[in-house]
Design a protein around this motif. Structure first.
Motif, PDB file in Angstrom:
ATOM      1  N   SER B  78      31.384  52.235 -30.449  1.00 18.81           N
ATOM      2  CA  SER B  78      30.422  53.271 -30.061  1.00 18.81           C
ATOM      3  C   SER B  78      31.110  54.619 -29.889  1.00 18.81           C
ATOM      4  O   SER B  78      30.538  55.657 -30.257  1.00 18.81           O
ATOM      5  N   THR B 152      19.883  50.181 -26.065  1.00 22.78           N
ATOM      6  CA  THR B 152      20.405  49.577 -27.298  1.00 22.78           C
ATOM      7  C   THR B 152      21.798  50.139 -27.545  1.00 22.78           C
ATOM      8  O   THR B 152      22.201  51.120 -26.912  1.00 22.78           O
ATOM      9  N   THR B 153      22.530  49.517 -28.480  1.00 17.86           N
ATOM     10  CA  THR B 153      23.855  50.028 -28.818  1.00 17.86           C
ATOM     11  C   THR B 153      23.740  51.446 -29.374  1.00 17.86           C
ATOM     12  O   THR B 153      24.565  52.307 -29.083  1.00 17.86           O
ATOM     13  N   VAL B 156      23.764  53.780 -26.649  1.00 20.30           N
ATOM     14  CA  VAL B 156      25.114  54.054 -26.144  1.00 20.30           C
ATOM     15  C   VAL B 156      25.733  55.195 -26.945  1.00 20.30           C
ATOM     16  O   VAL B 156      26.298  56.144 -26.383  1.00 20.30           O
ATOM     17  N   THR B 228      25.717  56.753 -20.043  1.00 17.01           N
ATOM     18  CA  THR B 228      25.545  55.483 -20.739  1.00 17.01           C
ATOM     19  C   THR B 228      24.740  54.507 -19.897  1.00 17.01           C
ATOM     20  O   THR B 228      23.761  53.912 -20.365  1.00 17.01           O
ATOM     21  N   ALA B 232      21.384  53.740 -21.461  1.00 17.76           N
ATOM     22  CA  ALA B 232      21.498  52.535 -22.289  1.00 17.76           C
ATOM     23  C   ALA B 232      21.584  51.251 -21.480  1.00 17.76           C
ATOM     24  O   ALA B 232      21.534  50.157 -22.034  1.00 17.76           O
ATOM     25  N   ARG B 238      25.961  44.363 -25.759  1.00 15.10           N
ATOM     26  CA  ARG B 238      25.040  45.283 -26.414  1.00 15.10           C
ATOM     27  C   ARG B 238      25.282  46.731 -25.945  1.00 15.10           C
ATOM     28  O   ARG B 238      25.433  47.636 -26.755  1.00 15.10           O
ATOM     29  N   THR B 239      25.278  46.899 -24.617  1.00 12.72           N
ATOM     30  CA  THR B 239      25.482  48.266 -24.123  1.00 12.72           C
ATOM     31  C   THR B 239      26.565  48.336 -23.044  1.00 12.72           C
ATOM     32  O   THR B 239      26.795  49.386 -22.481  1.00 12.72           O
TER      33      THR B 239
END
Lengths: 363, 284
Positions: B78, B152-153, B156, B228, B232, B238-239
């Motif tokens: 990310s 969701t990613t 992020v 974040t 997220a 995932r996050t």
């Protein structure tokens, strides 16, 4: 002594056919206003000569499209270019410090223009190699700009500008960045390349020697206006402003001619061989001046002025004396003569010039 | 080029500095020396403590656990994606700020730098209001394209890019201002459009500045926490990025938290080493 002549003389637009350059460049920027008419036939090399701040570089940038015109017009080979962006003008520029792209080799610098004009990479490089070979730089094609000498960089810059096949080549102080020795050599090469160039070349310089060696015609610019225009030899012989007179090393005065004498605005009259009437210039070289500490008795010179030494400086193996008094003038004499006369600032001298050594011409 | 000049400068003054310092230290006034040393200790002590209390023996196990790997992998991916987004959007933005003149440029520049000083949590809340499912833009993303960003990613990446991009923009803008714009002019006289001039001349010239800005942005994205977790959330795999994992682990598995922290410390030191020429010689 003289004031700036406001009407440019010499070649005017109507003398030039549709081909070539026909421009009147007006750029207003704050208090400064440039207004210069410039025409040139294909194959002609025109030098814009003038002191720093005269507006030469502004004129050049306007021709290239890097600065917008605020008035006037710009036609090249009959096409209007006033509103054309720089990338679409058939104009090549050699910048004062060359501005070779430091991250590209000499070859890729020269190939840059052809690439932008749509050539394939291979074609562009082939053309670039040809240009470099013509400049005698085939061995340096792979070199990065920082590894080139000043003279080599100058030739790469010239090759880069020529590779776009411009109809107008602009050179901004092309020799200013070089040391004295390289300069001589590069000047000769540049002269040869400019002679081969079939379109219009305009170069900007403050160096009269560069201008006279490289150009077919000089356009002298001062304070944003053309003050004199013509062949180098004419300008050197008949300067019309103090600036040019100093450049070519002449004493220059303006006055009213009455037969064989010119009554100067500055005061005294100068006897001349030419017979004129009306406003006139009179010029003579510093070497034509003879100095005496006492008023010369029985001297045949009719031009005799009482002066005071304002300053002395060495000029090669000569001494140049700056004189004030009845007439401000520069006089050249040998070191021995200067010593015998015991010249020093503040010393009183008599200066004479023979009428045959002066040159008068209509203003 | 600039870096070289700086390095030379630094090199040239070093001998003088050394001798001057040896003579100068005894003369340093106590009211300056004491706070200076306390300040130094204050900055170094926590890092030292981290090294002292690190569970060196269990470290290999800690670092190879799936939870750690997941968080590390997610963080690296990310942060890199956020850096990529920052590059694609930030370099043109920096060019606009450095090379063009438009009304309100100063205001725009100030707004661009706002995320630098904005508390990241506030950034996260703002992102939710803008891109959340009911957000100003987010509701359209959801109903037209079926795209949901929060938790969701991708979310992020968005949160990290929001916080990190200003670092890149500021760095690149500074480099652009220092670069000679006449190279672009020279390119246009050779027939290059302004974009071609940017791509073929300016971009290679400012590459070092872009690289430095990208590293800074990447480091900032890697450590991003507030925006974040707000935008997220904190879903493992995932996050849940490294900083979130560290914070969470600290509550029930302190040894794991220390291990994760060591990894981030190592990455930070690596970044600093990478930027050594640019930042450390400039300040010396």
């Amino acid at each position: 002594m003289t004031h700036i002549d406001e009407t440019p003389t010499g070649v005017r637009a109507e003398d030039v056919p549709g081909d070539g350059l026909d421009a009147r460049l007006v750029v207003a920027r704050g208090a400064f206003r440039l207004d210069v008419a410039l025409t040139a036939r294909p194959g002609e090399v025109v030098a814009l000569l003038g002191p720093n701040g005269a507006g030469k570089t502004t004129a050049l940038r306007a021709l290239a499209g890097l600065s917008p015109l605020t008035g006037g017009h710009l036609r090249l080979d009959g096409a209007e270019l006033d509103r054309t962006p720089p990338e679409a003008r058939p104009v090549g520029v050699v910048f004062q410090d060359y501005l070779l792209f430091p991250h590209l080799s000499a070859l890729d610098n020269v190939a840059f223009g052809p690439r932008c004009q749509g050539a394939t990479k291979a074609e562009a490089r082939a053309q670039a190699a040809e240009w470099l070979a013509r400049m005698g730089l085939a061995d340096h094609a792979g070199a990065k700009p920082r590894r080139l000498s000043g003279g080599q960089a100058q030739r790469v810059a010239l090759a880069r500008a020529l590779a776009t096949r411009p109809r107008l080549l602009l050179l901004d102080e092309p020799l200013a960045a070089l040391d004295a020795r390289t300069r001589l050599e590069v000047r000769a090469q540049l002269r040869r390349h400019l002679a081969e160039f079939e379109a219009v070349a305009v170069l900007v310089t403050h160096d009269p020697l560069d201008a006279m060696v490289l150009a077919d015609r000089l356009v002298v610019v001062e304070h944003g206006r053309v003050v004199q225009e013509g062949a180098p030899a004419d300008i050197a012989r008949r300067p019309r402003t103090d600036y040019i007179a100093q450049l070519v090393g002449l004493n220059l005065y303006r006055g009213q001619a009455e037969g064989h004498r010119v009554r100067l605005e500055a005061g005294p009259a100068v006897a001349t061989t030419e017979e004129l009437s009306g406003p006139a210039f009179v010029a003579f070289p510093p070497s034509a001046v003879t100095l005496y500490r006492d008023r010369p008795a029985g001297s045949s010179a009719r031009n005799l002025w009482r002066c005071e030494v304002a300053g002395l400086e060495t000029h090669g193996d000569q001494i140049r004396a700056d004189l004030t008094g009845e007439l401000a003038l520069a006089a050249d004499l040998t070191t021995v003569a200067a010593a015998e006369l015991d010249l020093h600032p503040g010393a009183e001298v008599w200066a004479t010039v023979k009428a045959t050594q002066t040159h008068a011409y209509p203003a | 080029m600039k870096t070289v000049a700086r390095a030379d400068e630094a090199g040239a003054v070093t001998p003088q500095r050394g001798s001057r310092r040896r003579r100068a230290v005894p003369g340093v006034p106590l009211p300056l020396l004491v706070p200076a040393l306390v300040g130094l200790a204050f900055l170094l002590l926590p890092l030292l403590a981290l090294l002292i209390r690190a569970p060196w023996r269990d470290l290999p196990d800690q670092l190879t656990s799936t939870a750690v790997w997941q968080a590390l992998q997610l963080s690296l991916v990310s942060a890199t994606a956020a850096t990529a987004v920052s590059l694609v959007l930030g370099v043109p933005l920096a060019w606009l700020l450095a090379r063009t003149d438009f009304p309100g440029r100063g205001v725009v520049r100030a707004l661009v730098t706002l995320p630098l000083v904005l508390p990241p949590v506030v950034g996260g809340v703002a992102l939710l209001l803008a891109l959340g499912r009911n957000g100003v833009v987010g509701q359209w993303l959801d109903s037209w394209f079926g795209i949901t960003l929060p938790f969701t990613t991708a979310g992020v990446v968005v949160a990290e890019a929001f916080v990190a991009m200003p670092f890149l923009v500021i760095s690149v803008e500074g480099t652009l201002r220092a670069a000679d714009p006449r190279y672009e002019e020279a390119a246009t006289t050779l027939g290059a459009s302004r974009f071609t001039a940017f791509r073929r001349v300016t971009l290679p010239l400012i590459a070092p500045g872009i690289a430095a800005g990208a590293v800074l942005a990447w480091a900032r994205a890697l450590g991003e926490f507030g925006a974040t977790i707000t935008f997220a959330g904190n879903f493992p795999g995932r996050t849940q990025t490294m900083p979130l994992a560290v914070y969470l682990a600290l509550q029930d598995d302190p040894a794991a938290a220390i291990a994760l922290s060591l990894v981030l410390l190592a990455v930070s030191i690596a970044v600093l080493a990478g930027l050594r020429d640019r930042w450390m010689t400039a300040s010396s």
